[in-house]
Enzyme design. Structure first.
Site, short mmCIF file in Angstrom:
data_model
loop_
_atom_site.label_atom_id
_atom_site.label_comp_id
_atom_site.label_asym_id
_atom_site.label_seq_id
_atom_site.Cartn_x
_atom_site.Cartn_y
_atom_site.Cartn_z
N SER A 156 7.59 2.94 2.28
CA SER A 156 7.90 4.13 3.11
C SER A 156 8.42 5.27 2.23
O SER A 156 8.16 6.45 2.50
CB SER A 156 8.94 3.77 4.17
OG SER A 156 8.36 2.96 5.17
N GLU A 208 0.83 -1.21 0.00
CA GLU A 208 0.00 0.00 0.00
C GLU A 208 0.86 1.26 0.00
O GLU A 208 0.53 2.27 0.61
CB GLU A 208 -1.03 -0.02 1.14
CG GLU A 208 -1.94 -1.23 1.01
CD GLU A 208 -3.41 -1.00 1.29
OE1 GLU A 208 -3.80 0.15 1.50
OE2 GLU A 208 -4.17 -1.99 1.27
N1 CAA Z 1 -6.84 10.97 -3.94
C1 CAA Z 1 -7.43 11.25 -5.14
N2 CAA Z 1 -6.73 11.60 -6.24
C2 CAA Z 1 -5.40 11.67 -6.12
C3 CAA Z 1 -4.73 11.40 -4.92
C4 CAA Z 1 -5.50 11.05 -3.81
N3 CAA Z 1 -4.92 10.78 -2.63
N4 CAA Z 1 -3.40 11.54 -5.10
C5 CAA Z 1 -3.24 11.90 -6.38
N5 CAA Z 1 -4.44 11.98 -6.99
C6 CAA Z 1 -4.70 12.36 -8.38
C7 CAA Z 1 -4.23 13.79 -8.59
O1 CAA Z 1 -5.25 14.72 -8.30
C8 CAA Z 1 -3.88 13.78 -10.05
O2 CAA Z 1 -5.05 13.87 -10.83
P1 CAA Z 1 -5.34 15.12 -11.81
O3 CAA Z 1 -4.10 15.31 -12.62
O4 CAA Z 1 -6.50 14.67 -12.60
O5 CAA Z 1 -5.60 16.27 -10.92
C9 CAA Z 1 -3.35 12.39 -10.27
O6 CAA Z 1 -3.88 11.59 -9.23
C10 CAA Z 1 -1.86 12.29 -10.29
O7 CAA Z 1 -1.37 12.85 -9.10
P2 CAA Z 1 0.17 12.98 -8.82
O8 CAA Z 1 0.82 13.73 -9.97
O9 CAA Z 1 0.37 13.53 -7.45
O10 CAA Z 1 0.62 11.46 -8.87
P3 CAA Z 1 1.99 10.82 -9.27
O11 CAA Z 1 1.89 10.21 -10.60
O12 CAA Z 1 3.09 11.81 -8.98
O13 CAA Z 1 2.12 9.58 -8.25
C11 CAA Z 1 2.31 8.45 -6.21
C12 CAA Z 1 1.74 9.63 -7.02
C13 CAA Z 1 2.13 8.91 -4.79
C14 CAA Z 1 3.76 8.14 -6.44
C15 CAA Z 1 1.42 7.23 -6.54
O14 CAA Z 1 1.79 6.72 -7.79
C16 CAA Z 1 1.49 6.14 -5.50
O15 CAA Z 1 0.83 6.24 -4.46
N6 CAA Z 1 2.26 5.07 -5.74
C17 CAA Z 1 2.27 3.89 -4.86
C18 CAA Z 1 1.24 2.90 -5.30
C19 CAA Z 1 0.85 1.97 -4.19
O16 CAA Z 1 0.66 2.36 -3.05
N7 CAA Z 1 0.67 0.72 -4.54
C20 CAA Z 1 0.22 -0.27 -3.60
C21 CAA Z 1 -0.77 -1.17 -4.27
S1 CAA Z 1 -1.96 -1.98 -3.29
C22 CAA Z 1 -1.11 -3.10 -2.34
O17 CAA Z 1 -0.16 -2.78 -1.77
C23 CAA Z 1 -1.54 -4.51 -2.21
C24 CAA Z 1 -2.49 -4.86 -1.17
O18 CAA Z 1 -3.48 -5.43 -1.52
C25 CAA Z 1 -2.27 -4.70 0.28
#
Ligand code: CAA
Length: 384
Positions: free
Chosen positions: A366, A363
């Protein structure tokens, strides 16, 4: 004490604590060995309203607040982290995404059985080459006259095997970056969706983590969740809520390791006295208690912000970052206090240590939490 829990929150906490210690805990070590999915636990948890806690009653949920939810999740994690991760994914990124973005028809068809615990759900975002950077995912959804045709591989999917319905993201328009990703609701049994490789993991061994393979998987138009291009937003907002859950899970495992370490330190004698009499051990206990309490406050703070309807992206990431790093330190210290015995499977701290290791990874690692937090800090600074 910063947070005073309401009578209702305390009642939920006590009810789940009793259930967790009586039903979930006693078989957790055995399930860790056998990798058996705790299906019967989930049936009972569904009856207790733990599988869709924050969902309104009209959609099969309990209409509980997020604070109650994190208290309940921590209590389950205290006994079995494998059980708690399934509960976390189900409640947050699956049920809440359906509640927030689903049509009334989708809610009736999918959310009601999920929230009432009749079925388990999964979320398919990660791929073999797209983990921290989900925008680079390769799964595609191509429109034809009957709906959408999906192809691709999803990886590390919690409940990939035992879920009955999966929310899956795929690219619907390569040229649009994150705005070209959409989300689809796919029930198991849909032709073209199969469960692939099941991971043999270091921890959380009773929770299944699998690949999901999409091969010309046909999904009707009305099974798109949200609008075309909403997939990344759905995943990100689901992960905000999910990250509070992982923090709560971290707290629960840390508390279990701490209690085990204190119990052991009181009973183990060296140099003629229980080791708890030695300052070296007492200081470890003091540091662990401090770390755990700090995490608790951060988790309750993030959960309360969510309950008040405030933006909580940053607080969720802060809670997740701190609590997941904390539990890795606390479980390591718990093993240290147990000495050589802590390194054996005779003591449960060994399982806690292995289970906790993934909390700083899934998710959002860090490192990703630090990106989210720093982005939010800098964004806030730009505000007048
Ligand atoms: N809520 C809603 N929308 C959001 C948001 C949020 N918290 N954060 C970003 N967005 C939207 C932004 O508004 C933007 O949209 P618009 O351009 O339309 O306004 C868009 O998303 C892109 O935003 P960013 O430019 O800030 O995003 P980014 O490309 O720079 O990436 C990141 C952000 C934080 C690196 C993200 O890619 C990320 O969280 N990566 C990690 C993924 C992750 O956590 N994966 C885990 C998978 S699930 C798992 O672990 C398995 C399980 O089952 C337990």
């Amino acid at each position: 004490m910063l947070f005073k829990l309401t009578d209702e929150q305390l009642m939920i906490q006590n009810m789940v604590r009793e259930f967790s210690r009586k039903v979930v805990g006693p078989t957790a070590a055995e399930r860790d060995r056998t990798k058996e999915f705790p299906a019967e636990n989930f049936r009972q948890m569904g009856e207790l309203g733990l599988m869709g806690m924050m969902i309104p009653e009209k959609y099969g949920g309990e209409a509980a607040d997020t604070v109650s939810y994190v208290l309940a999740l921590s209590e389950i994690a205290y006994s079995c982290a494998s059980t708690s991760v399934v509960m976390s994914v189900q409640n947050s990124i699956v049920c809440e995404s359906l509640l927030k973005f689903g049509t009334e028809e989708q809610k009736q068809k999918f959310l009601v059985p999920l929230a009432s615990g009749e079925m388990i759900g999964a979320f398919g975002l990660t791929e073999p080459e797209a983990g921290s950077d989900p925008v680079s995912q390769q799964a595609t959804a191509v429109k034809d006259k009957d709906g959408w045709v999906l192809n691709g591989t999803k990886r590390f999917i919690t409940s990939g095997k035992y879920s009955k319905v999966v929310l899956v993201t795929a690219k619907t328009d390569e040229s649009k970056g994150h705005r070209g990703i959409s989300c689809f609701i796919i029930p198991k049994g849909t032709p073209g969706l199969t469960v692939g490789h099941m991971e043999d993991k270091m921890g959380l061994r009773a929770s299944d983590t699998t690949d999901l393979i999409l091969e010309n998987c046909r999904v009707p138009e009305d099974q798109m969740l949200g609008k075309e291009g909403d997939g990344f937003k759905i995943a990100m907002s689901g992960l905000d809520s999910g990250r509070i859950g992982i923090a709560a899970q971290s707290y629960g495992v840390a508390k279990a390791a701490f209690d085990a370490a204190v119990r052991y330190a009181k009973s183990r004698k060296q140099f003629g006295v229980p080791i708890v009499k030695h300052q070296a051990i007492r200081f470890q206990i003091a540091d662990m208690a401090t770390q755990i309490e700090a995490a608790r406050q951060l988790i309750l703070s993030a959960a309360s912000m969510k309950d008040r309807g405030e933006g909580y992206t940053m607080q969720a990431s802060i809670a997740k970052l701190f609590a997941s790093e904390m539990v890795n330190e606390v479980t390591a210290r718990a093993i240290q206090i147990h000495g050589g015995y802590g390194f054996t499977k005779d003591y449960e701290v060994e399982r806690f240590y292995r289970d906790a290791r993934v909390f700083t990874i899934y998710e959002g690692t860090s490192e990703i939490q630090r990106i989210v937090i720093s982005n939010q800090v800098l964004k806030d600074r730009r505000k007048p």
